[in-house]
Structure formats: C-alpha cells, structure tokens
Design a protein around this motif. Sequence first.
Motif, PDB file in Angstrom:
ATOM      1  N   UNK A  26       0.834  -1.205   0.000  1.00  0.00           N
ATOM      2  CA  UNK A  26       0.000   0.000   0.000  1.00  0.00           C
ATOM      3  C   UNK A  26       0.871   1.258   0.000  1.00  0.00           C
ATOM      4  N   UNK A  27       1.948   1.251   0.760  1.00  0.00           N
ATOM      5  CA  UNK A  27       2.840   2.414   0.787  1.00  0.00           C
ATOM      6  C   UNK A  27       3.442   2.675  -0.595  1.00  0.00           C
ATOM      7  N   UNK A  28       3.808   1.595  -1.292  1.00  0.00           N
ATOM      8  CA  UNK A  28       4.352   1.774  -2.642  1.00  0.00           C
ATOM      9  C   UNK A  28       3.304   2.377  -3.566  1.00  0.00           C
ATOM     10  N   UNK A  29       2.073   1.938  -3.457  1.00  0.00           N
ATOM     11  CA  UNK A  29       0.998   2.487  -4.288  1.00  0.00           C
ATOM     12  C   UNK A  29       0.730   3.948  -3.951  1.00  0.00           C
ATOM     13  N   UNK A  30       0.796   4.284  -2.671  1.00  0.00           N
ATOM     14  CA  UNK A  30       0.563   5.672  -2.260  1.00  0.00           C
ATOM     15  C   UNK A  30       1.629   6.608  -2.807  1.00  0.00           C
ATOM     16  N   UNK A  31       2.876   6.132  -2.869  1.00  0.00           N
ATOM     17  CA  UNK A  31       3.980   6.975  -3.332  1.00  0.00           C
ATOM     18  C   UNK A  31       4.086   6.989  -4.852  1.00  0.00           C
ATOM     19  N   UNK A  32       3.888   5.844  -5.482  1.00  0.00           N
ATOM     20  CA  UNK A  32       4.205   5.701  -6.910  1.00  0.00           C
ATOM     21  C   UNK A  32       3.022   5.912  -7.840  1.00  0.00           C
ATOM     22  N   UNK A  33       1.807   5.985  -7.309  1.00  0.00           N
ATOM     23  CA  UNK A  33       0.632   6.128  -8.165  1.00  0.00           C
ATOM     24  C   UNK A  33      -0.277   7.230  -7.636  1.00  0.00           C
ATOM     25  N   UNK A  34      -1.251   7.559  -8.435  1.00  0.00           N
ATOM     26  CA  UNK A  34      -2.265   8.527  -8.033  1.00  0.00           C
ATOM     27  C   UNK A  34      -3.554   7.824  -7.585  1.00  0.00           C
ATOM     28  N   UNK A  35      -3.460   6.544  -7.303  1.00  0.00           N
ATOM     29  CA  UNK A  35      -4.647   5.783  -6.923  1.00  0.00           C
ATOM     30  C   UNK A  35      -5.305   6.387  -5.688  1.00  0.00           C
ATOM     31  N   UNK A  36      -6.638   6.369  -5.698  1.00  0.00           N
ATOM     32  CA  UNK A  36      -7.378   6.863  -4.532  1.00  0.00           C
ATOM     33  C   UNK A  36      -7.200   5.892  -3.373  1.00  0.00           C
ATOM     34  N   UNK A  37      -7.557   6.343  -2.171  1.00  0.00           N
ATOM     35  CA  UNK A  37      -7.460   5.470  -1.007  1.00  0.00           C
ATOM     36  C   UNK A  37      -8.362   4.252  -1.164  1.00  0.00           C
ATOM     37  N   UNK A  38      -9.520   4.438  -1.784  1.00  0.00           N
ATOM     38  CA  UNK A  38     -10.416   3.303  -2.033  1.00  0.00           C
ATOM     39  C   UNK A  38      -9.753   2.278  -2.958  1.00  0.00           C
ATOM     40  N   UNK A  39      -9.074   2.760  -4.002  1.00  0.00           N
ATOM     41  CA  UNK A  39      -8.395   1.852  -4.936  1.00  0.00           C
ATOM     42  C   UNK A  39      -7.234   1.130  -4.259  1.00  0.00           C
ATOM     43  N   UNK A  40      -6.473   1.866  -3.449  1.00  0.00           N
ATOM     44  CA  UNK A  40      -5.353   1.239  -2.726  1.00  0.00           C
ATOM     45  C   UNK A  40      -5.882   0.171  -1.780  1.00  0.00           C
ATOM     46  N   UNK A  41      -6.966   0.480  -1.076  1.00  0.00           N
ATOM     47  CA  UNK A  41      -7.569  -0.492  -0.160  1.00  0.00           C
ATOM     48  C   UNK A  41      -7.976  -1.756  -0.905  1.00  0.00           C
ATOM     49  N   UNK A  42      -8.621  -1.600  -2.044  1.00  0.00           N
ATOM     50  CA  UNK A  42      -9.078  -2.759  -2.818  1.00  0.00           C
ATOM     51  C   UNK A  42      -7.901  -3.594  -3.304  1.00  0.00           C
ATOM     52  N   UNK A  43      -6.842  -2.930  -3.769  1.00  0.00           N
ATOM     53  CA  UNK A  43      -5.697  -3.644  -4.335  1.00  0.00           C
ATOM     54  C   UNK A  43      -4.831  -4.312  -3.271  1.00  0.00           C
TER      55      UNK A  43
END
Length: 293
Positions: free
Chosen positions: A246-263
């Motif tokens: 999740x930390x990598x997604x938060x830093x490297x992408x513009x994904x919303x928190x909902x998308x990060x949670x799902x992934x």
Amino acid sequence: MQPRVDHPPPLPENVLSLSLMQRAWNGVGVDACEYRCAGRVLHHMGYETHARLNVVLEEVGSPCEPRLRENLPCAVDHKPRHMFVAPAGLELWGYSADARFVKDATLLFDLATLRERLAAELDADAIATPRMRFADDRLWTLVRLLADAVNDPDPSTQLYGDGLTAAIVARLFAATPESTAVVQGLAAWQLRRVVEYLDAHLPGRVELARLAELAGLSQSHFSRAFKASTGMAPYRWQLDARIRRAQALLVDTQASLEEVAERTGFADAVHFGRTFRRLVGATPAAWRRDRKS
C-alpha cells in the motif's frame, strides 16, 4: 467441516434473542454466540457429534453452569472465565438461575483433520475425558481473540485464526508438552520458499497448513521457527507486507485510497485507514502527503 445450523431451533425459555456467528479454521469450527436473557434459562447445548470446548467470555446475571443432566447441578464450583471440554457423544445442558447477557464461544474439533494438518499426535485421554468448569487464562485469551476474528473478512485473518487454533489444540490435546528449548529459525531455503509464496499470493488468503507444508514442518514448529527468523507471526508478516505494498501504491501512483484499499485486500478505505494508522502511526493521506511534499 460441514455447516452446523440449517434451521435455528426455537429459543429456550427466557432467552430473548440469540446472535450466532460461525467460521472454521484448521479443522476447528467456531461458533460465537451472544444471548440476551430475562430470567431462569435451562437449555440443551447440542454439538454432541464433535469433541468440543466451550468458553464463557462474558456473563451478566447469575453464573452460567454446564450440567450433565437437566436437573443435576454441576459438581464443580463456579470460576471466573470458566470453560469445559466435552468428548463427542456427551450431552450437556446449560443453566443459569437468572441470566441477563451471555457471550460464549464453542470450538468443535474435527480430530482427523487436526491430526493431518498439525502433524501431531493428540492425547486420546485428554480428548475422551470431560473437564467441567475449569479455568485457564491463556486458553481463555486465545479463544477470545479467535471469537473476535470470526466475522473479520480481512485476508490476514486466515493465518491469524490458523495460528490461534493450532495453539489452542496444542494446549488442550498435545500428547507431549511443547519443548521449552531455544527455538531455531527457518533454514534459508525454507524462509525463501515461504516468503516467495506469501508474496505471490498477496493480498489473498493463505492457510498456515500450506506454509508449514512448504517448509516441511508441523504448523506449531513452523510458526515458532518463522517468528524466530522474522520477529513476526506469519499473519503479522502478511499484514505488514500488504501495508508495504500500500505504501508503494501511495507513493508511486495517483490511486485513490479506495483503490489502494481494494488492491491490498482491505474491505474498504475505512478499514484500510484504521489498520494503516495502527501499524504506521499516521493516516494514509497524511503519510502520502508528507512523502510527496
């Protein structure tokens, strides 16, 4: 293990409502129940097809009492945090002179599955001997944690419950006590194989039995060795790996928190945010903002 409740029976006299949650881990079925009552309660407890452990987690009003006969009081005095073990085939009744609220957990043991999955010999005498109204604080705590996890959909709850049930069965039925010798960690090849498997299956559910099989160990031996190697129980390692992803997604992408949670396998952004803050010390939004500013 087969479902145990097809059609809930009528509520016993003076039981106003019953809430039941069920789940199975590792050859152990768990029924977590809450009863709201108003007076004297006497009921047949069921579950005779299995060896089982019943643990009273909370009781308001007169103490609960397991009985071998409907009208025969229990010969063992009440104890706080009491529980009983009953072999398959033994009928029991539950009684309270004036109950208001009761929360308990019943664990049903599939002995054949347990012997296979835990790769351990179980004490036949311990399985066949009823134990009425005894107290064991460590066992009580393990069962409370397990009951609290019954309704948790998080993927890491699979490993968490597998570990708890293995510890409960070992404490109740192990043929020989666990060694107190210093625990050795996993060999390098064992740890590499297990970590690769965990990484490949993130964020999905993984069973402790499968990880132990990969390492060629029993579940209890594997769990101790894994913790000795990593400093974490297997379920905690998996949860931390999901947070790292999740930390990598938060830093490297513009994904919303909902998308990060799902992934990363969380039920929703609220569940993700609560877990992230507990483990990292900041909300996902604040953590992302600090690292992108």
